[in-house]
Design a protein around this motif. Structure first.
Motif, PDB file in Angstrom:
ATOM      1  N   SER A 569       0.827  -1.222   0.000  1.00 56.78           N
ATOM      2  CA  SER A 569       0.000   0.000   0.000  1.00 56.78           C
ATOM      3  C   SER A 569       0.860   1.271   0.000  1.00 56.78           C
ATOM      4  O   SER A 569       0.353   2.365   0.208  1.00 56.78           O
ATOM      5  N   THR A 570       2.178   1.127  -0.274  1.00 58.66           N
ATOM      6  CA  THR A 570       3.034   2.325  -0.234  1.00 58.66           C
ATOM      7  C   THR A 570       2.668   3.328  -1.343  1.00 58.66           C
ATOM      8  O   THR A 570       2.978   4.506  -1.227  1.00 58.66           O
ATOM      9  N   HIS A 571       2.004   2.857  -2.410  1.00 55.58           N
ATOM     10  CA  HIS A 571       1.553   3.824  -3.430  1.00 55.58           C
ATOM     11  C   HIS A 571       0.570   4.814  -2.804  1.00 55.58           C
ATOM     12  O   HIS A 571       0.445   5.951  -3.241  1.00 55.58           O
ATOM     13  N   GLN A 572      -0.105   4.372  -1.738  1.00 55.52           N
ATOM     14  CA  GLN A 572      -1.061   5.229  -1.032  1.00 55.52           C
ATOM     15  C   GLN A 572      -0.374   5.970   0.116  1.00 55.52           C
ATOM     16  O   GLN A 572      -0.495   7.171   0.262  1.00 55.52           O
ATOM     17  N   THR A 573       0.391   5.201   0.924  1.00 57.32           N
ATOM     18  CA  THR A 573       0.950   5.783   2.149  1.00 57.32           C
ATOM     19  C   THR A 573       2.188   6.642   1.875  1.00 57.32           C
ATOM     20  O   THR A 573       2.525   7.525   2.651  1.00 57.32           O
ATOM     21  N   VAL A 574       2.890   6.375   0.741  1.00 58.37           N
ATOM     22  CA  VAL A 574       4.120   7.123   0.428  1.00 58.37           C
ATOM     23  C   VAL A 574       3.916   8.053  -0.771  1.00 58.37           C
ATOM     24  O   VAL A 574       4.040   9.269  -0.653  1.00 58.37           O
ATOM     25  N   LEU A 575       3.573   7.466  -1.936  1.00 60.74           N
ATOM     26  CA  LEU A 575       3.436   8.293  -3.154  1.00 60.74           C
ATOM     27  C   LEU A 575       2.372   9.367  -2.972  1.00 60.74           C
ATOM     28  O   LEU A 575       2.487  10.475  -3.492  1.00 60.74           O
ATOM     29  N   ARG A 576       1.285   8.997  -2.233  1.00 59.18           N
ATOM     30  CA  ARG A 576       0.232  10.004  -2.028  1.00 59.18           C
ATOM     31  C   ARG A 576       0.166  10.413  -0.566  1.00 59.18           C
ATOM     32  O   ARG A 576      -0.806  11.028  -0.137  1.00 59.18           O
ATOM     33  N   GLY A 577       1.192  10.005   0.206  1.00 57.88           N
ATOM     34  CA  GLY A 577       1.170  10.288   1.639  1.00 57.88           C
ATOM     35  C   GLY A 577       2.431  10.989   2.072  1.00 57.88           C
ATOM     36  O   GLY A 577       2.654  12.157   1.753  1.00 57.88           O
ATOM     37  N   SER A 578       3.309  10.240   2.764  1.00 59.23           N
ATOM     38  CA  SER A 578       4.480  10.856   3.399  1.00 59.23           C
ATOM     39  C   SER A 578       5.395  11.598   2.425  1.00 59.23           C
ATOM     40  O   SER A 578       6.070  12.536   2.802  1.00 59.23           O
ATOM     41  N   HIS A 579       5.473  11.145   1.150  1.00 58.32           N
ATOM     42  CA  HIS A 579       6.414  11.779   0.209  1.00 58.32           C
ATOM     43  C   HIS A 579       5.699  12.264  -1.055  1.00 58.32           C
ATOM     44  O   HIS A 579       6.230  12.158  -2.155  1.00 58.32           O
ATOM     45  N   LYS A 580       4.499  12.813  -0.861  1.00 59.05           N
ATOM     46  CA  LYS A 580       3.733  13.192  -2.072  1.00 59.05           C
ATOM     47  C   LYS A 580       4.386  14.349  -2.837  1.00 59.05           C
ATOM     48  O   LYS A 580       4.251  14.437  -4.043  1.00 59.05           O
ATOM     49  N   GLU A 581       5.141  15.198  -2.133  1.00 55.64           N
ATOM     50  CA  GLU A 581       5.800  16.316  -2.825  1.00 55.64           C
ATOM     51  C   GLU A 581       6.830  15.813  -3.837  1.00 55.64           C
ATOM     52  O   GLU A 581       7.028  16.395  -4.885  1.00 55.64           O
ATOM     53  N   GLN A 582       7.517  14.715  -3.475  1.00 62.30           N
ATOM     54  CA  GLN A 582       8.593  14.207  -4.342  1.00 62.30           C
ATOM     55  C   GLN A 582       8.075  13.179  -5.344  1.00 62.30           C
ATOM     56  O   GLN A 582       8.846  12.605  -6.098  1.00 62.30           O
ATOM     57  N   SER A 583       6.768  12.880  -5.307  1.00 54.87           N
ATOM     58  CA  SER A 583       6.286  11.724  -6.055  1.00 54.87           C
ATOM     59  C   SER A 583       5.120  12.076  -6.948  1.00 54.87           C
ATOM     60  O   SER A 583       4.727  13.238  -7.056  1.00 54.87           O
ATOM     61  N   ALA A 584       4.577  11.060  -7.564  1.00 56.46           N
ATOM     62  CA  ALA A 584       3.367  11.225  -8.370  1.00 56.46           C
ATOM     63  C   ALA A 584       2.714   9.848  -8.452  1.00 56.46           C
ATOM     64  O   ALA A 584       3.386   8.825  -8.296  1.00 56.46           O
ATOM     65  N   PHE A 585       1.413   9.823  -8.664  1.00 55.22           N
ATOM     66  CA  PHE A 585       0.693   8.559  -8.832  1.00 55.22           C
ATOM     67  C   PHE A 585       0.048   8.557 -10.209  1.00 55.22           C
ATOM     68  O   PHE A 585      -0.523   9.569 -10.600  1.00 55.22           O
ATOM     69  N   PRO A 586       0.103   7.492 -10.964  1.00 53.48           N
ATOM     70  CA  PRO A 586       0.849   6.254 -10.711  1.00 53.48           C
ATOM     71  C   PRO A 586       2.343   6.466 -10.964  1.00 53.48           C
ATOM     72  O   PRO A 586       2.735   7.389 -11.687  1.00 53.48           O
ATOM     73  N   ALA A 587       3.176   5.581 -10.395  1.00 57.69           N
ATOM     74  CA  ALA A 587       4.617   5.653 -10.646  1.00 57.69           C
ATOM     75  C   ALA A 587       4.889   5.233 -12.087  1.00 57.69           C
ATOM     76  O   ALA A 587       4.137   4.444 -12.658  1.00 57.69           O
ATOM     77  N   ASP A 588       5.984   5.736 -12.655  1.00 61.65           N
ATOM     78  CA  ASP A 588       6.356   5.320 -14.009  1.00 61.65           C
ATOM     79  C   ASP A 588       6.894   3.903 -14.008  1.00 61.65           C
ATOM     80  O   ASP A 588       6.711   3.166 -14.970  1.00 61.65           O
ATOM     81  N   LEU A 589       7.564   3.546 -12.904  1.00 62.71           N
ATOM     82  CA  LEU A 589       8.231   2.245 -12.906  1.00 62.71           C
ATOM     83  C   LEU A 589       8.349   1.672 -11.497  1.00 62.71           C
ATOM     84  O   LEU A 589       8.657   2.392 -10.556  1.00 62.71           O
ATOM     85  N   TYR A 590       8.093   0.357 -11.389  1.00 57.56           N
ATOM     86  CA  TYR A 590       8.476  -0.439 -10.223  1.00 57.56           C
ATOM     87  C   TYR A 590       9.542  -1.398 -10.753  1.00 57.56           C
ATOM     88  O   TYR A 590       9.368  -1.976 -11.828  1.00 57.56           O
ATOM     89  N   LEU A 591      10.629  -1.582 -10.012  1.00 52.30           N
ATOM     90  CA  LEU A 591      11.735  -2.422 -10.486  1.00 52.30           C
ATOM     91  C   LEU A 591      12.186  -3.336  -9.352  1.00 52.30           C
ATOM     92  O   LEU A 591      12.647  -2.851  -8.330  1.00 52.30           O
ATOM     93  N   GLU A 592      12.016  -4.648  -9.511  1.00 50.83           N
ATOM     94  CA  GLU A 592      12.438  -5.583  -8.457  1.00 50.83           C
ATOM     95  C   GLU A 592      12.877  -6.917  -9.070  1.00 50.83           C
ATOM     96  O   GLU A 592      12.758  -7.128 -10.268  1.00 50.83           O
ATOM     97  N   GLY A 593      13.328  -7.822  -8.195  1.00 52.65           N
ATOM     98  CA  GLY A 593      13.692  -9.180  -8.631  1.00 52.65           C
ATOM     99  C   GLY A 593      12.466  -9.935  -9.111  1.00 52.65           C
ATOM    100  O   GLY A 593      11.332  -9.615  -8.737  1.00 52.65           O
TER     101      GLY A 593
END
Length: 962
Positions: A569-593
């Motif tokens: 749920s970090t897209h909600q709690t971070v991208l649109r929450g704690s770090h919304k100034e530095q972010s945007a929703f939806p993210a352009d990319l998620y990158l993982e294993g």
């Protein structure tokens, strides 16, 4: 590529003292040896002291945004190679998007709650600590781990908002996560129910799908008979007026004997033909019901003789009841089990009939529920620690694995055990404890995959599948993989029975178990408390504070949220929450294993589909895992791991970064001593090239020395066009997140295009032309453009080296304008080369001819007829286009072949073409080392040729092409 100092500065053996006519040797403070391991930590510190990341943000302000949302590593243990690969890939994406002209912030994050940390606290301080203490110690432990991992990531040259990362345990994020749960509840996706979930006895909790792995396990496979309870119905099903004997059994096969005490039904396939078999056991007649196709094999297993007396379709058996095999051992087992029809029953093995214990199997549960069984009628004798309840007759108090033997003995005593055989099979295990897990029906909270939400819109499964179709995948096979997982997954078990996690802060009625009618409003009140004091606030809360007199009827729900919900749920709690100034929703990319198709990509997709009706990302990139040089997975037990810290401390982080970039991350990433040696070699080649560019532009002031493009020598215009093309191609690779082709192009460019061709030809002009001559300044103008572009395309990969070179190369003004870092820059803007396309074609053809001529020069040199190629004089016979190509260079042709003389003569056709190499009869110029007839023409400078005299004391030799 050869060293920047030309060979003529080395005195020959027994030679005359050094020439009094020096060549244009320029130097650079950029050292030949990188000494990365020693010097990189200085850059790391400088980046932190100067707040370089903030300077990049300032420079990028107002550009279009590109958001890579960081999948949070778990805050436990030092960083390993897998972490390093992941963070370096992210850093290369962020830096290359920044170079491409985007504002690409990077907010690193950490996953902080959950079982592994709780287990660490148990290990350090023992079990049964008060909850308040567990939470306090877990929080402190997670912070400590974050500090260690952060230092490791920063050492790799990863730039980001390290002083303000996101943490799933930050109070605000914990509160927003609870709010997100509240929204899902309001939208109608969340329900509470009894259901078999993956259960680990060691964790004492339900497990997420991603926490299950498969290992081999040895179990007793048993054939168990359920005695006839309604013989007249059996006779009717098989079309017989009556049975020859009422001593009969329907036989099931199972590998989980411990589920027999909980049996409540039997399953047969409606399409399968079943046989009624007449046999004899211990002299007494006996009837068996088995799938017809399995009769022969089954009787052999039981060592019985028998014959089929009737057959019936499975559909005819529906509803017939059979006695529990232990019905005579204890009143608890004196019950019957009806036959329910089920398509999932197969005749691949066993008997063609399966037994159903709804509390301990997913299909069993669904089948019994579909036939009207109520939750409170389901037998659930297995407790959370893996023991049977003490009240279970015959087996109470035993663990389910201990009980296997006594259960089989009881079945044998009852005459119901037809065969027992040990059996090896792939079985579910807990990924943490490596111990077997079971399906166990418990009361849990679920997100329903196929529920219609309150607004009547599509189900969660439909929304998620539609979202996958809209998402871009790198590599593209990820799409089918994620789609398959979402298409077939069961409902998501949201609840866990742990302490260190975000609480599902519900008030439940003590008698009915219903949610408090004011739940939405209460959740917001609890969220505000958590925002101020963290999840501890829920533990300390007295219900009466919020419920008043009503508190007597309600209790606090003890479950915590699945830790995959935290990160999901970090897209909600971070991208649109704690770090919304530095972010945007939806993210352009998620990158993982690639394991995150069933982990973070999956949970993020589900939460966002429920909250936003779309995925939280536009694109997904997956990378493989690290393996050693033999392709073996890295593991501490095999002793084949390589710590990123160790590589940084011995070779340097830039070598590690170059390894990551040069490996195709879509498969496994191999690493080992040999591979790192090769990477180091390739690094040296790039560094030496850079050093040559920096040394040979060190006395060049673009403000006053740059030559306008139209006036550049032809080969210099070609070199600019070639680098512009390379930068363009590299930008395309970066845009598609392809790094290994970038490294391949860079290596090839440095060794072949520059070292093997352009710079090789250029040395004579750089070293021997007049210092301020148009010829030398033209060369330097090209090198200056090439260096600018090269530093930018390599910066996302070789970050420390590019930064070090930039500080030397940029010059005072440009360095100040860049805010003292290359990372504020965007890709280099080249001047337009009007005939660029034509020059690229012309010089590609010229290089082919040159390769052939060089081969011949090599042969003559090997024979001993000449020393260096400068001792040779070339006579080339060429036809058609080849003649036109060579003749177009006029007198500069010799410089392209690095010979003292070269002439071309036209012949009629290719058959008459030839190359003649003749050793020069002329004298060697002591300055430029060309063999020329005019050496000594000026008595004042007896050792010099005409061109050197002109370059040093006259108007300079004319150069137009090379």
């Amino acid at each position: 590529m050869s060293d920047t100092k030309p060979v003529q500065n080395k005195p020959q053996k027994g030679a005359k003292p050094e020439s009094k006519y020096p060549v244009n040797m320029t130097d650079t403070p950029f050292p030949m040896r990188g000494d990365l391991a020693k010097r990189e930590p200085g850059w790391v510190k400088q980046w932190q002291d100067k707040k370089i990341y903030q300077r990049i943000r300032k420079a990028a302000a107002g550009r279009p945004k590109f958001i890579l949302h960081d999948g949070p590593p778990y805050a436990n243990g030092d960083i390993h190679l897998g972490h390093a690969v992941n963070k370096i890939l992210k850093d290369m994406v962020v830096k290359s998007r920044t170079m491409a002209g985007f504002d690409a912030p990077y907010v690193p994050g950490w996953d902080c709650h959950g079982m592994p940390i709780e287990i660490q606290i148990e290990k350090q301080f023992g079990k049964n600590l008060p909850t308040a203490e567990v939470l306090q110690k877990a929080r402190a432990y997670a912070l400590e781990q974050i500090d260690r991992q952060r230092a490791g990531f920063i050492r790799l040259g990863v730039l980001g908002e390290w002083e303000n990362p996101y943490m799933t345990m930050a109070f605000g994020n914990e509160a927003d996560e609870l709010r997100a749960l509240g929204k899902l509840l309001e939208k109608g996706y969340v329900y509470r129910g009894l259901k078999p979930v993956n259960w680990c006895f060691d964790c004492g909790s339900a497990l997420a799908e991603a926490e299950v792995e498969y290992q081999d396990k040895r179990d007793p496979a048993i054939d168990v008979g359920f005695p006839f309870a309604e013989p007249e119905k059996v006779a009717a099903a098989f079309g017989l007026p009556q049975l020859p004997t009422t001593n009969g059994f329907i036989v099931i096969w199972t590998t989980t004997p411990w589920t027999i005490p909980s049996n409540q039904a039997l399953n047969a396939n409606p399409e399968v033909t079943y046989a009624l078999v007449q046999a004899e056991r211990d002299g007494a007649p006996l009837l068996l019901i088995l799938a017809q196709d399995l009769v022969e094999a089954t009787l052999q297993r039981y060592k019985l003789e028998g014959s089929v007396i009737a057959t019936a379709a499975g559909a005819k058996l529906e509803g017939i009841r059979f006695k529990h095999p232990l019905h005579a051992q204890d009143p608890f087992y004196d019950r019957t089990s009806p036959v329910y029809l089920a398509d999932y029953v197969t005749v691949d093995s066993g008997t063609g009939v399966v037994h159903s214990a709804p509390a301990y199997g997913l299909e069993d549960f669904q089948s019994c529920k579909a036939h009207g069984m109520k939750d409170d009628e389901i037998l659930k004798p297995v407790m959370g620690d893996g023991r049977f309840a003490s009240t279970l007759p015959l087996f109470g108090g035993l663990t389910i694995w201990e009980a296997s033997k006594p259960i089989c003995e009881a079945l044998r005593a009852a005459g119901a055990l037809f065969e027992l055989k040990m059996f090896d099979h792939s079985y579910m295990h807990c990924w943490r404890h490596k111990t077997p897990i079971v399906y166990r029906a418990t009361s849990q909270w679920f997100a329903g995959m196929d529920l219609t939400p309150k607004d009547g819109g599509p189900t969660l499964r439909e929304t998620a599948l539609a979202g996958i179709a809209e998402t871009q995948f790198f590599p593209d096979w990820g799409q089918a993989r994620l789609q398959g997982m979402i298409a077939n997954r069961p409902d998501w078990t949201l609840s866990r029975q742990r302490q260190w996690g975000v609480p599902m802060a519900f008030f439940l009625h003590k008698e009915t178990g219903e949610l408090h009618p004011r739940t939405p409003e209460l959740l917001e009140q609890v969220a505000k408390l958590i925002e101020a004091k963290g999840i501890e606030a829920w533990q300390q809360l007295d219900p009466s504070e919020l419920l008043g007199a009503d508190a007597a009827n309600y209790e606090k729900n003890k479950d915590t949220l699945d830790v995959w919900f935290d990160s999901g749920s970090t897209h909600q709690t971070v991208l649109r929450g704690s770090h919304k100034e530095q972010s945007a929703f939806p993210a352009d990319l998620y990158l993982e294993g690639s394991d995150q198709h069933r982990g973070w990509f999956h949970s993020s997709l589900l939460t966002s589909s429920m909250l936003n009706g779309r995925p939280p990302y536009k694109a997904l990139l997956t990378h493989g895992f690290t393996v050693d040089e033999n392709g073996k997975k890295m593991s501490k037990s095999l002793g084949n791991t390589l710590a990123p810290q160790k590589i940084s401390d011995t070779l340097g982080a830039d070598i590690l970064r170059l390894w990551v970039a040069s490996t195709d991350y879509t498969g496994e990433l191999s690493i080992g001593e040999e591979i790192l040696k090769r990477v180091t070699e390739s690094y040296r080649r790039i560094r030496n090239t850079l050093r040559f560019l920096l040394a040979n532009t060190s006395d060049f002031d673009p403000g006053k020395d740059a030559v306008p493009v139209a006036e550049l020598l032809e080969i210099d215009r070609y070199a600019i066009a070639a680098m512009a093309q390379l930068q363009n191609d590299v930008a395309g690779h970066f845009e598609r997140y392809e790094f290994h082709p970038v490294v391949a192009r860079l290596q090839n460019y440095c060794s072949e295009d520059l070292g093997g061709f352009y710079l090789d030809i250029l040395k004579d002009r750089l070293y021997t032309s007049g210092v301020d001559s148009q010829a030398r300044r033209s060369a330097q103008t090209a090198l200056w453009h090439i260096a600018h572009a090269l530093l930018r395309v390599m910066a996302p990969i070789l970050s420390f080296t590019a930064e070090e070179a930039w500080a030397v190369f940029a010059g005072q003004q440009a360095y100040a304008d860049s805010d003292e870092t290359i990372f504020t820059q965007t890709l280099w803007t080249f001047p337009e080369v009007a005939d660029g396309e034509a020059l690229l074609a012309k010089y590609a053809a010229l290089r082919e001819v040159r390769a052939d001529v060089t081969k011949q020069l090599e042969e003559v040199r090997a024979s001993g007829a000449i020393g260096s190629s400068l001792q040779a004089e070339l006579a080339i016979k060429a036809a058609g286009e080849k003649y036109a190509l060579l003749a177009s260079l006029e007198d500069d042709l010799k410089f392209v072949f690095i010979t003292s003389q070269a002439g071309v003569e036209q012949v009629a056709d290719a058959a008459n073409e030839a190359v003649t190499v003749t050793p020069s009869e002329a004298q060697k110029c002591e300055r430029c080392w060309h063999y020329r007839r005019d050496v000594g023409h000026d008595p004042a400078h007896a050792g010099l040729c005409g061109r050197c005299t002109s370059n040093l004391f006259g108007s300079g030799e004319p150069r137009r092409y090379a």
